[in-house]
Design an enzyme around this catalytic site. Structure first.
Site, PDB file in Angstrom:
ATOM      1  N   TYR A 145       2.900  -9.310   2.624  1.00  0.00           N
ATOM      2  CA  TYR A 145       2.876  -9.053   1.185  1.00  0.00           C
ATOM      3  C   TYR A 145       2.825 -10.327   0.354  1.00  0.00           C
ATOM      4  O   TYR A 145       3.611 -11.238   0.561  1.00  0.00           O
ATOM      5  CB  TYR A 145       4.105  -8.224   0.758  1.00  0.00           C
ATOM      6  CG  TYR A 145       4.104  -6.824   1.334  1.00  0.00           C
ATOM      7  CD1 TYR A 145       2.916  -6.091   1.428  1.00  0.00           C
ATOM      8  CD2 TYR A 145       5.279  -6.239   1.773  1.00  0.00           C
ATOM      9  CE1 TYR A 145       2.914  -4.818   1.953  1.00  0.00           C
ATOM     10  CE2 TYR A 145       5.287  -4.953   2.302  1.00  0.00           C
ATOM     11  CZ  TYR A 145       4.100  -4.247   2.398  1.00  0.00           C
ATOM     12  OH  TYR A 145       4.105  -2.991   2.919  1.00  0.00           O
TER      13      TYR A 145
ATOM     14  N   GLU B 202      -8.595  -2.628   4.079  1.00  0.00           N
ATOM     15  CA  GLU B 202      -7.339  -2.640   4.841  1.00  0.00           C
ATOM     16  C   GLU B 202      -7.585  -3.263   6.203  1.00  0.00           C
ATOM     17  O   GLU B 202      -8.599  -2.985   6.841  1.00  0.00           O
ATOM     18  CB  GLU B 202      -6.850  -1.215   5.122  1.00  0.00           C
ATOM     19  CG  GLU B 202      -6.509  -0.378   3.935  1.00  0.00           C
ATOM     20  CD  GLU B 202      -6.030   0.991   4.420  1.00  0.00           C
ATOM     21  OE1 GLU B 202      -4.834   1.091   4.762  1.00  0.00           O
ATOM     22  OE2 GLU B 202      -6.832   1.926   4.490  1.00  0.00           O
TER      23      GLU B 202
ATOM     24  N   PHE C  83     -11.371  13.228   8.661  1.00  0.00           N
ATOM     25  CA  PHE C  83     -10.869  13.941   9.842  1.00  0.00           C
ATOM     26  C   PHE C  83     -10.071  15.166   9.422  1.00  0.00           C
ATOM     27  O   PHE C  83      -9.426  15.168   8.376  1.00  0.00           O
ATOM     28  CB  PHE C  83     -10.013  13.005  10.701  1.00  0.00           C
ATOM     29  CG  PHE C  83     -10.829  11.937  11.384  1.00  0.00           C
ATOM     30  CD1 PHE C  83     -11.413  12.181  12.622  1.00  0.00           C
ATOM     31  CD2 PHE C  83     -11.051  10.716  10.770  1.00  0.00           C
ATOM     32  CE1 PHE C  83     -12.179  11.211  13.235  1.00  0.00           C
ATOM     33  CE2 PHE C  83     -11.823   9.738  11.385  1.00  0.00           C
ATOM     34  CZ  PHE C  83     -12.387   9.999  12.620  1.00  0.00           C
TER      35      PHE C  83
ATOM     36  N   ASN D 258      -3.218  -4.285   2.995  1.00  0.00           N
ATOM     37  CA  ASN D 258      -4.192  -3.881   1.970  1.00  0.00           C
ATOM     38  C   ASN D 258      -4.482  -5.077   1.076  1.00  0.00           C
ATOM     39  O   ASN D 258      -3.565  -5.754   0.616  1.00  0.00           O
ATOM     40  CB  ASN D 258      -3.603  -2.771   1.091  1.00  0.00           C
ATOM     41  CG  ASN D 258      -3.279  -1.514   1.867  1.00  0.00           C
ATOM     42  OD1 ASN D 258      -2.970  -1.573   3.057  1.00  0.00           O
ATOM     43  ND2 ASN D 258      -3.344  -0.384   1.196  1.00  0.00           N
TER      44      ASN D 258
ATOM     45  N   THR E 122      -1.381  -1.392   8.041  1.00  0.00           N
ATOM     46  CA  THR E 122      -2.501  -2.207   7.556  1.00  0.00           C
ATOM     47  C   THR E 122      -2.057  -3.095   6.406  1.00  0.00           C
ATOM     48  O   THR E 122      -1.200  -2.725   5.610  1.00  0.00           O
ATOM     49  CB  THR E 122      -3.658  -1.324   7.036  1.00  0.00           C
ATOM     50  OG1 THR E 122      -3.201  -0.527   5.941  1.00  0.00           O
ATOM     51  CG2 THR E 122      -4.227  -0.446   8.139  1.00  0.00           C
TER      52      THR E 122
ATOM     53  N   ARG F 116     -18.450   1.659  12.818  1.00  0.00           N
ATOM     54  CA  ARG F 116     -18.893   3.017  12.462  1.00  0.00           C
ATOM     55  C   ARG F 116     -18.721   3.223  10.970  1.00  0.00           C
ATOM     56  O   ARG F 116     -18.141   2.391  10.273  1.00  0.00           O
ATOM     57  CB  ARG F 116     -18.057   4.061  13.223  1.00  0.00           C
ATOM     58  CG  ARG F 116     -16.579   4.002  12.872  1.00  0.00           C
ATOM     59  CD  ARG F 116     -15.749   5.041  13.622  1.00  0.00           C
ATOM     60  NE  ARG F 116     -14.332   4.870  13.331  1.00  0.00           N
ATOM     61  CZ  ARG F 116     -13.688   5.485  12.336  1.00  0.00           C
ATOM     62  NH1 ARG F 116     -14.319   6.307  11.535  1.00  0.00           N
ATOM     63  NH2 ARG F 116     -12.411   5.251  12.136  1.00  0.00           N
TER      64      ARG F 116
ATOM     65  N   GLY G 176       0.820  -1.207   0.000  1.00  0.00           N
ATOM     66  CA  GLY G 176       0.000   0.000   0.000  1.00  0.00           C
ATOM     67  C   GLY G 176       0.852   1.255   0.000  1.00  0.00           C
ATOM     68  O   GLY G 176       1.989   1.240  -0.469  1.00  0.00           O
TER      69      GLY G 176
HETATM   70  N1  RBF Z   1      -9.230   6.674   6.965  1.00  0.00           N
HETATM   71  C1  RBF Z   1     -10.078   7.744   6.896  1.00  0.00           C
HETATM   72  O1  RBF Z   1      -9.872   8.611   6.053  1.00  0.00           O
HETATM   73  N2  RBF Z   1     -11.175   7.835   7.716  1.00  0.00           N
HETATM   74  C2  RBF Z   1     -11.442   6.916   8.668  1.00  0.00           C
HETATM   75  O2  RBF Z   1     -12.447   7.061   9.375  1.00  0.00           O
HETATM   76  C3  RBF Z   1     -10.554   5.800   8.806  1.00  0.00           C
HETATM   77  N3  RBF Z   1     -10.753   4.877   9.775  1.00  0.00           N
HETATM   78  C4  RBF Z   1      -9.865   3.829   9.908  1.00  0.00           C
HETATM   79  C5  RBF Z   1     -10.038   2.902  10.932  1.00  0.00           C
HETATM   80  C6  RBF Z   1      -9.162   1.844  11.089  1.00  0.00           C
HETATM   81  C7  RBF Z   1      -9.370   0.858  12.203  1.00  0.00           C
HETATM   82  C8  RBF Z   1      -8.052   1.726  10.220  1.00  0.00           C
HETATM   83  C9  RBF Z   1      -7.086   0.584  10.373  1.00  0.00           C
HETATM   84  C10 RBF Z   1      -7.868   2.640   9.202  1.00  0.00           C
HETATM   85  C11 RBF Z   1      -8.769   3.699   9.029  1.00  0.00           C
HETATM   86  N4  RBF Z   1      -8.598   4.650   8.004  1.00  0.00           N
HETATM   87  C12 RBF Z   1      -9.444   5.725   7.902  1.00  0.00           C
HETATM   88  C13 RBF Z   1      -7.645   4.397   6.924  1.00  0.00           C
HETATM   89  C14 RBF Z   1      -6.310   5.088   7.065  1.00  0.00           C
HETATM   90  O3  RBF Z   1      -6.427   6.379   6.533  1.00  0.00           O
HETATM   91  C15 RBF Z   1      -5.317   4.251   6.252  1.00  0.00           C
HETATM   92  O4  RBF Z   1      -5.088   3.039   6.921  1.00  0.00           O
HETATM   93  C16 RBF Z   1      -3.997   4.929   6.026  1.00  0.00           C
HETATM   94  O5  RBF Z   1      -4.183   6.144   5.380  1.00  0.00           O
HETATM   95  C17 RBF Z   1      -3.052   4.068   5.187  1.00  0.00           C
HETATM   96  O6  RBF Z   1      -3.655   3.700   3.977  1.00  0.00           O
HETATM   97 MG    MG Z   2      -1.740  -0.510   4.339  1.00  0.00          MG
END
Ligand code: RBF
Ligand code: MG
Length: 319
Positions: A277, A266, A295, A216, A214, A290, A202
């Site tokens: 990978y 993810e 944000f 992906n 994470t 949710r 990712g």
């Molecule tokens: N990305 C968002 O833009 N909004 C979210 O509400 C959001 N919630 C997440 C919750 C969890 C438990 C995880 C693991 C990731 C979340 N992400 C969210 C994704 C996060 O932006 C992303 O993992 C990183 O940007 C890397 O790709």
């Molecule tokens: Mg990732």
């Protein structure tokens, strides 16, 4: 379980009790039908056979409106094996297959290959060219060829005959998933919804900037995904180990303008370090936490992810 591929070498089974259908998801309704096949087979000393397809017939017949799948062929075969089906006959479904008249299908598959003595299908089951085959045709041919036919109605989640809206169906499960209602979907599937994909590289942002790396996943196009959102679930690796995971399914609005394409799945594995990978993994959706949010700061996102991870830990028992 023995698997026969319709376009492979012709093997023959012993006399059999057969059911036919897409069996997408092998949900509780399907299980009720297969339980009846098994009961009849035991009573009459027959093999149990499920005749199914290697893709949803609708993907060939009406690709623009074909439903997404609740499972791929491999998982379907595993699920059928788990419930004790003796043989699954997999029809390679393409334009040629779609043009086979129902009568020929009965002769070739049910009579010649499977030596059917009992055929059990949903009361509204249609098959063959232009959906020309139905329970009535099966009964007519059965009288001549020597097999009985039972058309059975779909059931509710307790296995009882039900009005349409209460019936367990793949369509109902797809709708629940599309609404994010993974607990209700699991209730009808008899297990949490599972998707299978391969871990790809990712952005690297999750680990480096957020502190929540994470995995992906690349997913097959034709598989039904739950609604975008954050979920608690399980990830199973090829070695069979199962990890609690906080799942993000969506478009990461904090970092990207929403593109119209397929969401990204993810998984942040709890208490895990290392990378996956290239590994094929299975992800199961247990609870919806949710909706995905945009944000205003990375810190706010990190705080929320920490809360999601804590909640995941609370919700999931040890694997
Ligand atoms: N990305 C968002 O833009 N909004 C979210 O509400 C959001 N919630 C997440 C919750 C969890 C438990 C995880 C693991 C990731 C979340 N992400 C969210 C994704 C996060 O932006 C992303 O993992 C990183 O940007 C890397 O790709
Ligand atoms: Mg990732």
């Amino acid at each position: 379980m023995h698997v026969i591929h319709g376009d492979g070498p012709r093997t023959q089974t012993g006399p059999s009790a057969v059911t036919i259908g897409a069996y997408d998801g092998v949900h509780l309704g399907h299980r009720a039908v297969i339980a009846e096949v098994t009961r009849l087979a035991d009573e009459r000393g027959l093999q149990t056979v499920v005749v199914t397809f290697d893709r949803h017939p609708a993907q060939v017949v009406r690709p623009e409106s074909a439903p997404k799948l609740l499972c791929d062929l491999d998982q379907k075969l595993e699920l059928l094996a788990d419930i004790g089906v003796d043989t699954t006959y997999v029809i390679h479904f393409d334009e040629v297959q779609a043009a086979v008249p129902a009568e020929d299908f009965i002769d070739d598959v049910l009579v010649s290959c499977l030596d059917a003595r009992a055929v059990i299908v949903g009361e509204d089951f249609h098959f063959g060219k232009a959906r020309g085959g139905n329970v009535e045709l099966l009964r007519e041919v059965g009288r001549i060829q020597g097999f009985t036919v039972e058309g059975i109605d779909l059931v509710d989640r307790d296995g009882r005959p039900a009005p349409n809206e209460a019936k367990v169906s793949s369509t109902a499960i797809r709708r629940l998933l599309a609404a994010g209602e993974v607990v209700e979907a699991a209730d009808l599937l008899g297990r949490p919804h599972e998707v299978r994909g391969t871990v790809e590289r990712g952005d690297g942002r999750g680990g480096a900037d957020l502190g929540f790396p994470t995995a992906n996943l690349t997913l097959p196009e034709e598989i039904q995904l739950p609604a975008d959102g954050i979920y608690a679930g399980w990830l199973e690796r090829t070695d069979g180990t199962i990890h609690a995971t906080a799942i993000s399914l969506g478009h990461r609005p904090t970092f990207y303008e929403r593109p119209g394409d397929r969401p990204l799945l993810e998984c942040h594995l709890l208490d895990f370090s290392g990378n996956l990978y290239g590994e094929p993994v299975r992800v199961r959706f247990v609870e919806r936490l949710r909706g995905e949010e945009r944000f205003d700061s990375v810190d706010a996102l990190i705080k929320q992810i920490q809360a999601d991870v804590d909640r995941t830990r609370e919700l999931l028992p040890e694997p």
